[in-house]
Write an enzyme that holds these catalytic residues in place. Structure first.
Site: not given
Ligand code: F6R
Length: 248
Positions: A67, A136, A138, A143
């Site tokens: 990413d 979170n 991810h 996400e």
């Protein structure tokens, strides 16, 4: 899915590096997709050391960067590009044809996604995908709420990702969008290694490994992968049901 707990970060990094080095030795044209960030940093260094010291032929393997933060140049020390360049490409003197990264400065990020999907297809898919987990849940910049089947895409970053992501930068940096290889690629990868260390990851690891499998918590997808291993240090594994964890 197997879960292995190591005494500390060094042991887990060493194990991850070994897995990849041995895989490249056995399959010199292996395709590897890797996350950047703090978790895989030592594994990346140990991998380079092992490939060189053990004289493993890495001239034919292919690397996919998982990413990138949209809008950051590769010269920014917090960019994923910078991480891979420093930790892997330069030390191994990889040929540019051996690695594929998102150009996060491209005018048309969608075409970057198409290019990445085509590159992965042209190499017959990903053999090993090594990822971390965000606070979170991810994976990459997949996400919360991201469909499990999605391929490369641009994502609007979650508030947690934007604030936790500041740790990579020397000064406050505006982080709004990310571009990432998708969870569909993760499901298609022949092997997935999820790594986590430290107390701060204990809760997200419990959710990923023992919680409900749901796009609301992307890392829970790991439970559905046919060949996944979760590598943890004792702190990150501290909330897990011991019966389901192999001690290293
Ligand atoms: C980075 C990436 C992210 C990180 C995750 C954990 O390329 O893909 O999903 O893996 O945010 O980051 P660290 O390892 O810094 O805790």
């Amino acid at each position: 899915m197997r879960t292995i707990c190591f005494p500390d970060y060094r042991h887990l990094s060493d194990f991850a590096a070994d897995e990849i080095a041995i895989a490249i030795k056995n399959k010199p044209d292996l395709t590897l997709c890797m996350a950047s960030g703090h978790t895989p940093a030592l594994a990346a260094e140990l991998l380079v050391k092992k490939l060189r010291e053990e004289k493993i032929d890495y001239s034919r393997f292919t690397f996919f960067g998982l990413d990138e933060w949209v809008g950051l140049p590769p010269s920014n020390e917090g960019s994923c590009h910078y991480f891979f360049q420093q930790k892997i490409f330069t030390p191994l003197a990889l040929k540019p044809s051996q690695y594929f990264l998102f150009n996060s400065l491209a005018n048309d990020p969608e075409s970057e996604c198409v290019k990445m999907d085509k590159a992965i297809a042209s190499k017959a898919g990903i053999d090993i995908m090594i990822v971390g987990i965000g606070m979170n849940g991810h994976i990459g910049f997949n996400e919360p709420g991201t469909p499990f089947t999605i391929l490369s895409h641009m994502a609007t970053l979650d508030e947690v990702t934007r604030s936790v992501g500041q740790k990579y930068f020397k000064q406050e940096t505006s982080l709004n969008k990310g571009i990432t290889i998708g969870l569909g690629h993760l499901m298609n990868a022949r092997k997935v290694i999820l790594m986590a260390n430290g107390n701060k990851k204990a809760e997200v690891i419990k959710n990923a490994v023992e919680g409900l499998v749901t796009p609301s918590f992307p890392a829970s997808i790991i439970q559905q992968h046919r060949n996944a291993v979760v590598l943890l240090d004792e702190e990150a594994a501290s909330l897990l049901d011991n019966d389901l964890v192999t001690k290293f």
